[in-house]
Design a protein around this motif. Sequence first.
Motif, PDB file in Angstrom:
ATOM      1  N   ASP A   1      28.494  45.633 -92.571  1.00  0.00           N
ATOM      2  CA  ASP A   1      29.900  45.365 -92.323  1.00  0.00           C
ATOM      3  C   ASP A   1      30.199  43.875 -92.216  1.00  0.00           C
ATOM      4  OD1 ASP A   1      30.505  48.041 -92.382  1.00  0.00           O
ATOM      5  OD2 ASP A   1      30.484  48.304 -90.204  1.00  0.00           O
ATOM      6  N   GLU A   2      29.261  43.098 -91.672  1.00  0.00           N
ATOM      7  CA  GLU A   2      29.501  41.665 -91.545  1.00  0.00           C
ATOM      8  C   GLU A   2      29.639  41.012 -92.910  1.00  0.00           C
ATOM      9  OE1 GLU A   2      27.437  37.496 -90.080  1.00  0.00           O
ATOM     10  OE2 GLU A   2      26.349  39.388 -89.847  1.00  0.00           O
TER      11      GLU A   2
ATOM     12  N   ALA B   1      31.208  30.232 -91.476  1.00  0.00           N
ATOM     13  CA  ALA B   1      31.980  30.316 -90.231  1.00  0.00           C
ATOM     14  C   ALA B   1      31.210  31.088 -89.163  1.00  0.00           C
ATOM     15  CB  ALA B   1      33.326  30.994 -90.495  1.00  0.00           C
ATOM     16  N   PRO B   2      31.415  30.757 -87.894  1.00  0.00           N
ATOM     17  CA  PRO B   2      30.764  31.508 -86.815  1.00  0.00           C
ATOM     18  C   PRO B   2      31.294  32.929 -86.767  1.00  0.00           C
ATOM     19  CG  PRO B   2      32.392  29.971 -85.926  1.00  0.00           C
ATOM     20  CD  PRO B   2      32.251  29.655 -87.383  1.00  0.00           C
ATOM     21  N   ALA B   3      30.486  33.816 -86.204  1.00  0.00           N
ATOM     22  CA  ALA B   3      30.841  35.250 -86.163  1.00  0.00           C
ATOM     23  C   ALA B   3      32.172  35.497 -85.480  1.00  0.00           C
ATOM     24  CB  ALA B   3      29.724  36.015 -85.464  1.00  0.00           C
ATOM     25  N   ARG B   4      32.515  34.683 -84.490  1.00  0.00           N
ATOM     26  CA  ARG B   4      33.759  34.910 -83.754  1.00  0.00           C
ATOM     27  C   ARG B   4      35.007  34.715 -84.614  1.00  0.00           C
ATOM     28  NH1 ARG B   4      31.904  29.905 -82.182  1.00  0.00           N
ATOM     29  NH2 ARG B   4      33.345  28.142 -82.519  1.00  0.00           N
ATOM     30  N   GLN B   5      34.858  34.055 -85.780  1.00  0.00           N
ATOM     31  CA  GLN B   5      35.989  33.844 -86.673  1.00  0.00           C
ATOM     32  C   GLN B   5      36.077  34.878 -87.793  1.00  0.00           C
ATOM     33  OE1 GLN B   5      35.812  29.812 -88.142  1.00  0.00           O
ATOM     34  NE2 GLN B   5      36.136  28.908 -86.121  1.00  0.00           N
ATOM     35  N   VAL B   6      35.099  35.747 -87.869  1.00  0.00           N
ATOM     36  CA  VAL B   6      35.081  36.739 -88.952  1.00  0.00           C
ATOM     37  C   VAL B   6      34.849  38.150 -88.406  1.00  0.00           C
ATOM     38  CG1 VAL B   6      34.375  35.148 -90.771  1.00  0.00           C
ATOM     39  CG2 VAL B   6      32.630  36.252 -89.357  1.00  0.00           C
ATOM     40  N   SER B   7      35.269  38.380 -87.181  1.00  0.00           N
ATOM     41  CA  SER B   7      35.083  39.702 -86.571  1.00  0.00           C
ATOM     42  C   SER B   7      36.308  40.563 -86.807  1.00  0.00           C
ATOM     43  CB  SER B   7      34.808  39.559 -85.081  1.00  0.00           C
ATOM     44  OG  SER B   7      35.908  38.932 -84.432  1.00  0.00           O
TER      45      SER B   7
ATOM     46  N   GLY C   1      37.877  42.811 -91.176  1.00  0.00           N
ATOM     47  CA  GLY C   1      38.147  41.914 -90.069  1.00  0.00           C
ATOM     48  C   GLY C   1      39.460  42.247 -89.394  1.00  0.00           C
ATOM     49  N   SER C   2      39.721  41.615 -88.276  1.00  0.00           N
ATOM     50  CA  SER C   2      40.940  41.894 -87.523  1.00  0.00           C
ATOM     51  C   SER C   2      42.156  41.374 -88.260  1.00  0.00           C
ATOM     52  CB  SER C   2      40.855  41.239 -86.137  1.00  0.00           C
ATOM     53  OG  SER C   2      40.903  39.823 -86.259  1.00  0.00           O
ATOM     54  N   TRP C   3      43.313  41.905 -87.881  1.00  0.00           N
ATOM     55  CA  TRP C   3      44.558  41.429 -88.475  1.00  0.00           C
ATOM     56  C   TRP C   3      44.727  39.934 -88.172  1.00  0.00           C
ATOM     57  CZ3 TRP C   3      45.499  45.037 -91.617  1.00  0.00           C
ATOM     58  CH2 TRP C   3      45.444  46.389 -91.264  1.00  0.00           C
ATOM     59  N   ALA C   4      44.396  39.547 -86.954  1.00  0.00           N
ATOM     60  CA  ALA C   4      44.568  38.146 -86.548  1.00  0.00           C
ATOM     61  C   ALA C   4      43.704  37.216 -87.392  1.00  0.00           C
ATOM     62  CB  ALA C   4      44.233  37.985 -85.067  1.00  0.00           C
TER      63      ALA C   4
END
Length: 268
Positions: free
Chosen positions: A179-180, A262-268, A236-239
Motif C-alpha cells: 500500500d505504501e 518524502a517522509p512517511a508522514r506526508q504520504v499516509s 493517501g488521505s484527502w488532505a
Amino acid sequence: MPTVLLVLVIVAGAIYIITNLEKSDEPMRAAAAVPVAATPTVPKTVTPTQPAWLRVSHKSYRGLGPVDARCDLPDTSNTEQGLRALALCLDRMWTETLAKVGVTYVKPEVRLVRTQEEAACASLSVEWGGIYCYGANVVNVMIADGEPPPWFVLAHEYAHHAQFVGAITDRWMTRPRDDEITRRSELQASCLAAVTLRTVLPDELELVRKTYTSYIGLEAEPGKAEGVATYMRTHGSWAHTVAWMKRGERNGTVASCDTWGAPARQVS
C-alpha cells in the motif's frame, strides 16, 4: 460527476497497475524480488536485464525547470473533442520534459470509454473513472453523456504513463508491492496532474481540490465504507492529496512531486 465515481475515480487503476506490474516480464519480477534499501542509490552501470524505467533516477530531474504547460483547448463543452485535445497537449508536455533528461517519450493509446468492458484493462467488480494499463501503455478514461469532462482523471492517468515511461518512480518500484508504494505512486500522479493542468485548466484543479477538501473528516456513506477505506489505503488521505496537488500547481516541476523521497508522514 457522481460522488461515488469521484471518490473511487482511480482506485481500480492503482490496483490494476500494481497487479499488472507483478505479472510483467522476467526482469521486472527478478528486480521486485530483491530487497532494496530505504534510500536506494543509482547503480553506476546498467545491465541489459534492468527494466527501462530503472535507467534514469528521479534525481536526474532535479535540474529541470517548470513543465511548459501551455495549451490551447478547443470548445471544452464537447467532452471527447476536448479530452482528445488535452491528450495531445499532455503528449507534447511529457515529450519535451523527458527529452531534456534523455528519455524518449512514447505516446500512449487513449481510450475514452462509456463502459468498463471497453477498457483495455479493468476489474469489472470495482467502480472506476480512469485506469492506466502498464505494459500495454493505454490510458482509459470513463466518460458519460451529460457529465463534465474528467480533465483531472485524464491528466492523472497520463502522469502514471510518464512515471513508467520516464523512470520517475526511480528504484522504489523494485520493492515488493504494498500500500505504501501505491500511495506514493498515486499521490505523485495527482501532483503531476496538477503540474500539467496548472495553466491549462486551473478552475478544474480548484474544483477537484475543493471536492477532496470537503471529504476530509467525513464518514463514508452506508455501503461505501469499504471502497473509501481502499481508496485511503492506496491513494493517501484527502488532505495529503490536496497538499501534493497544491505543491505541483505552485511549483510546476517534476521534482516538486517527489513523493518517493518524502517522509512517511506526508504520504499516509
